[in-house]
Design an enzyme around this catalytic site. Structure first.
Site, PDB file in Angstrom:
ATOM      1  N   TYR A   1       0.766  10.438 -11.224  1.00 13.57           N
ATOM      2  CA  TYR A   1       0.450   9.404 -10.222  1.00 13.57           C
ATOM      3  C   TYR A   1      -0.104   8.157 -10.918  1.00 13.57           C
ATOM      4  CZ  TYR A   1      -2.622   7.097  -6.786  1.00 13.57           C
ATOM      5  OH  TYR A   1      -3.283   6.170  -6.016  1.00 13.57           O
TER       6      TYR A   1
ATOM      7  N   GLY B   1       3.340   4.388  -0.617  1.00 11.99           N
ATOM      8  CA  GLY B   1       3.676   5.232  -1.763  1.00 11.99           C
ATOM      9  C   GLY B   1       2.912   6.538  -1.742  1.00 11.99           C
TER      10      GLY B   1
ATOM     11  N   CYS C   1     -11.300   3.934  -1.552  1.00  7.79           N
ATOM     12  CA  CYS C   1     -11.374   3.100  -0.347  1.00  7.79           C
ATOM     13  C   CYS C   1     -11.364   3.990   0.894  1.00  7.79           C
ATOM     14  CB  CYS C   1     -10.220   2.106  -0.332  1.00  7.79           C
ATOM     15  SG  CYS C   1     -10.370   0.905   1.009  1.00  7.79           S
TER      16      CYS C   1
ATOM     17  N   HIS D   1      -6.870   5.363 -11.286  1.00 10.57           N
ATOM     18  CA  HIS D   1      -6.290   6.447 -12.093  1.00 10.57           C
ATOM     19  C   HIS D   1      -5.356   5.939 -13.198  1.00 10.57           C
ATOM     20  CE1 HIS D   1      -8.446   9.372  -9.853  1.00 10.57           C
ATOM     21  NE2 HIS D   1      -8.096   8.735  -8.732  1.00 10.57           N
TER      22      HIS D   1
ATOM     23  N   SER E   1       0.043   8.789  -2.886  1.00 11.02           N
ATOM     24  CA  SER E   1      -1.296   8.319  -3.260  1.00 11.02           C
ATOM     25  C   SER E   1      -2.146   9.369  -3.971  1.00 11.02           C
ATOM     26  CB  SER E   1      -2.035   7.835  -2.015  1.00 11.02           C
ATOM     27  OG  SER E   1      -2.216   8.907  -1.110  1.00 11.02           O
TER      28      SER E   1
ATOM     29  N   LEU F   1       0.826  -1.220   0.000  1.00 15.65           N
ATOM     30  CA  LEU F   1       0.000   0.000   0.000  1.00 15.65           C
ATOM     31  C   LEU F   1       0.851   1.258   0.000  1.00 15.65           C
ATOM     32  CD1 LEU F   1      -2.441  -1.011   2.918  1.00 15.65           C
ATOM     33  CD2 LEU F   1      -2.878  -1.261   0.462  1.00 15.65           C
TER      34      LEU F   1
ATOM     35  N   LYS G   1       1.424   4.215 -11.304  1.00 19.32           N
ATOM     36  CA  LYS G   1       0.714   2.956 -11.012  1.00 19.32           C
ATOM     37  C   LYS G   1       0.747   2.031 -12.238  1.00 19.32           C
ATOM     38  CE  LYS G   1      -0.589   3.709  -6.710  1.00 19.32           C
ATOM     39  NZ  LYS G   1      -0.127   2.892  -5.588  1.00 19.32           N
TER      40      LYS G   1
HETATM   41  P1  NAI Z   1      -2.056   7.180   2.055  1.00 20.09           P
HETATM   42  O1  NAI Z   1      -1.364   8.281   1.363  1.00 20.09           O
HETATM   43  O2  NAI Z   1      -2.949   7.516   3.196  1.00 20.09           O
HETATM   44  O3  NAI Z   1      -1.010   6.086   2.541  1.00 20.09           O
HETATM   45  C1  NAI Z   1       0.174   5.803   1.841  1.00 20.09           C
HETATM   46  C2  NAI Z   1       1.253   5.556   2.853  1.00 20.09           C
HETATM   47  O4  NAI Z   1       2.472   5.361   2.145  1.00 20.09           O
HETATM   48  C3  NAI Z   1       1.453   6.733   3.814  1.00 20.09           C
HETATM   49  O5  NAI Z   1       1.348   6.315   5.159  1.00 20.09           O
HETATM   50  C4  NAI Z   1       2.850   7.237   3.493  1.00 20.09           C
HETATM   51  O6  NAI Z   1       3.561   7.680   4.631  1.00 20.09           O
HETATM   52  C5  NAI Z   1       3.498   5.998   2.871  1.00 20.09           C
HETATM   53  N1  NAI Z   1       4.603   6.368   2.003  1.00 20.09           N
HETATM   54  C6  NAI Z   1       4.685   7.411   1.133  1.00 20.09           C
HETATM   55  N2  NAI Z   1       5.892   7.487   0.580  1.00 20.09           N
HETATM   56  C7  NAI Z   1       6.612   6.468   1.112  1.00 20.09           C
HETATM   57  C8  NAI Z   1       7.940   6.032   0.937  1.00 20.09           C
HETATM   58  N3  NAI Z   1       8.812   6.670   0.116  1.00 20.09           N
HETATM   59  N4  NAI Z   1       8.349   4.971   1.633  1.00 20.09           N
HETATM   60  C9  NAI Z   1       7.497   4.321   2.472  1.00 20.09           C
HETATM   61  N5  NAI Z   1       6.233   4.684   2.680  1.00 20.09           N
HETATM   62  C10 NAI Z   1       5.795   5.757   2.002  1.00 20.09           C
HETATM   63  O7  NAI Z   1      -2.878   6.383   0.938  1.00 20.09           O
HETATM   64  P2  NAI Z   1      -4.083   5.365   1.146  1.00 20.09           P
HETATM   65  O8  NAI Z   1      -5.349   6.078   0.843  1.00 20.09           O
HETATM   66  O9  NAI Z   1      -3.939   4.672   2.425  1.00 20.09           O
HETATM   67  O10 NAI Z   1      -3.814   4.355  -0.060  1.00 20.09           O
HETATM   68  C11 NAI Z   1      -3.017   3.202   0.101  1.00 20.09           C
HETATM   69  C12 NAI Z   1      -2.564   2.741  -1.268  1.00 20.09           C
HETATM   70  O11 NAI Z   1      -3.675   2.459  -2.077  1.00 20.09           O
HETATM   71  C13 NAI Z   1      -1.726   3.781  -2.011  1.00 20.09           C
HETATM   72  O12 NAI Z   1      -0.708   3.107  -2.730  1.00 20.09           O
HETATM   73  C14 NAI Z   1      -2.714   4.408  -2.974  1.00 20.09           C
HETATM   74  O13 NAI Z   1      -2.063   4.882  -4.147  1.00 20.09           O
HETATM   75  C15 NAI Z   1      -3.613   3.227  -3.263  1.00 20.09           C
HETATM   76  N6  NAI Z   1      -4.966   3.664  -3.601  1.00 20.09           N
HETATM   77  C16 NAI Z   1      -5.781   4.160  -2.630  1.00 20.09           C
HETATM   78  C17 NAI Z   1      -7.061   4.554  -2.930  1.00 20.09           C
HETATM   79  C18 NAI Z   1      -8.006   5.030  -1.876  1.00 20.09           C
HETATM   80  O14 NAI Z   1      -9.149   5.295  -2.223  1.00 20.09           O
HETATM   81  N7  NAI Z   1      -7.625   5.143  -0.612  1.00 20.09           N
HETATM   82  C19 NAI Z   1      -7.567   4.481  -4.317  1.00 20.09           C
HETATM   83  C20 NAI Z   1      -6.606   3.958  -5.264  1.00 20.09           C
HETATM   84  C21 NAI Z   1      -5.360   3.554  -4.902  1.00 20.09           C
HETATM   85  C1  15L Z   2      -6.696   7.271  -5.510  1.00 20.28           C
HETATM   86  O1  15L Z   2      -5.890   6.679  -6.212  1.00 20.28           O
HETATM   87  C2  15L Z   2      -6.261   8.004  -4.291  1.00 20.28           C
HETATM   88  O2  15L Z   2      -5.152   7.381  -3.678  1.00 20.28           O
HETATM   89  C3  15L Z   2      -7.384   8.175  -3.279  1.00 20.28           C
HETATM   90  O3  15L Z   2      -6.985   9.118  -2.283  1.00 20.28           O
HETATM   91  C4  15L Z   2      -8.663   8.632  -3.948  1.00 20.28           C
HETATM   92  O4  15L Z   2      -8.491   9.908  -4.480  1.00 20.28           O
HETATM   93  C5  15L Z   2      -9.034   7.652  -5.049  1.00 20.28           C
HETATM   94  O5  15L Z   2      -7.962   7.410  -5.946  1.00 20.28           O
HETATM   95  C6  15L Z   2     -10.237   8.090  -5.871  1.00 20.28           C
HETATM   96  O6  15L Z   2     -10.154   8.092  -7.092  1.00 20.28           O
HETATM   97  O7  15L Z   2     -11.269   8.387  -5.255  1.00 20.28           O
END
Ligand code: NAI
Ligand code: 15L
Length: 263
Positions: A134, A71, A164, A111, A73, A69, A138
């Site tokens: 971004y 990275g 999510c 995305h 986001s 997860l 991905k």
């Molecule tokens: P978030 O931004 O809240 O969590 C990502 C975590 O990755 C953060 O805790 C951050 O500190 C860590 N991170 C960032 N750069 C880093 C690095 N260089 N090394 C180690 N850790 C690092 O994002 P969220 O919402 O929890 O999403 C989790 C994953 O799911 C992400 O990869 C995001 O792209 C993907 N995603 C999330 C969506 C959502 O709706 N929440 C939708 C689509 C994809």
């Molecule tokens: C993502 O990829 C993002 O990480 C999340 O924060 C939301 O913006 C999500 O897409 C979305 O499309 O709702």
């Protein structure tokens, strides 16, 4: 599994699932670039920057499976995206290869196909149409997973997560919402199915307004149960419906299509 690694464990999704996967492995290792405390005393917590190849090699040692997860986001400057999502994914897969990790769940994103109009129904064969850097990062992650599957047999679930969060909070999310319960169920299916391969899975709940077709991954046995429909009234009261020509209502990636290239 002997040990499951969860990266990005301090993030929004990570914090909601990190204490719900204990039954999948004898040991859980949680990691993030940020410091955080685990609710479970048994979990191993390792602070690690995914952009540091040596640290990632140590992070992955002893793990059989990874829920990736970690990275950047959201849309951001390319140097930031590159370190976490491009160098980071390369470092992770190289460490997985060297340490014999068999299976990974990669948190990809809607995305990667964000420029497809909302009037289209997409399945796993849809052409990539990323809506920003971004999204491009991905796409890179998905390509790395395919390469390491074809060359080394490492299996990855490419989960194109929609939105999510605890609840859907706008009109677009009535199509894209993925509940935490459904994500946890998906992680269980991904790590339990005898043969995974490297499939694309659209990460969305059982929303009647969905744009995505997961017919190709029926073999996973994943049946999302949450429904954004249950929140339709609440969203109608709390969020303004976008006009028909608003990118939030035109493209699957919504407002991400309007993000500039950050300098
Ligand atoms: P978030 O931004 O809240 O969590 C990502 C975590 O990755 C953060 O805790 C951050 O500190 C860590 N991170 C960032 N750069 C880093 C690095 N260089 N090394 C180690 N850790 C690092 O994002 P969220 O919402 O929890 O999403 C989790 C994953 O799911 C992400 O990869 C995001 O792209 C993907 N995603 C999330 C969506 C959502 O709706 N929440 C939708 C689509 C994809
Ligand atoms: C993502 O990829 C993002 O990480 C999340 O924060 C939301 O913006 C999500 O897409 C979305 O499309 O709702």
């Amino acid at each position: 599994m002997e040990r499951l690694l969860i990266t990005g464990a301090a993030g929004g999704v990570g914090a909601m699932i990190r204490n719900r996967l204990d039954h999948l492995a004898q040991h859980i290792r949680l990691s993030d670039i940020e410091a955080f405390e685990s609710e479970s005393v048994a979990a191993e917590v390792v602070q690690c920057d995914l952009g540091d190849a040596g640290d990632v090699m140590g992070l992955v040692e002893g793990c059989d499976g990874i829920v990736h997860l970690g990275g950047v986001s959201l849309e951001d400057r390319f140097d930031k995206i590159r370190r976490a999502n491009i160098d980071g994914v390369y470092n992770l897969y190289e460490a997985a290869r060297r340490h014999g990790v068999k299976r990974i769940l990669f948190a990809s994103s809607n995305h990667v196909v964000g420029y497809h109009p909302q009037t289209e129904r997409l399945d796993a064969t849809a052409p990539l149409r990323p809506d920003g850097l971004y999204g491009v990062s991905k796409c890179f992650g998905e390509a790395m997973a395919n390469l390491y599957h074809d060359k080394f047999g490492i299996e990855t679930a490419l989960v194109r997560i929609g939105s999510c969060f605890a609840e859907p909070s706008d009109h677009r999310m009535l199509s894209t919402w993925l509940s935490i319960d459904d994500l946890v169920a998906l992680v269980e299916c991904v790590f339990r199915v005898p043969r995974l391969g490297c499939p694309v899975i659209y990460g969305a709940s059982n929303n009647s307004a969905t744009w995505w077709d997961n017919a190709g991954v029926g073999y996973l046995g994943w049946t999302p149960r949450s429904r954004s429909d249950d929140y339709r009234q609440k969203v109608a009261l709390s969020a303004q419906r976008p006009l028909p020509d608003d990118p939030a209502a035109v493209y699957q990636g919504g407002k991400f299509t309007t993000d500039p290239i950050h300098e």
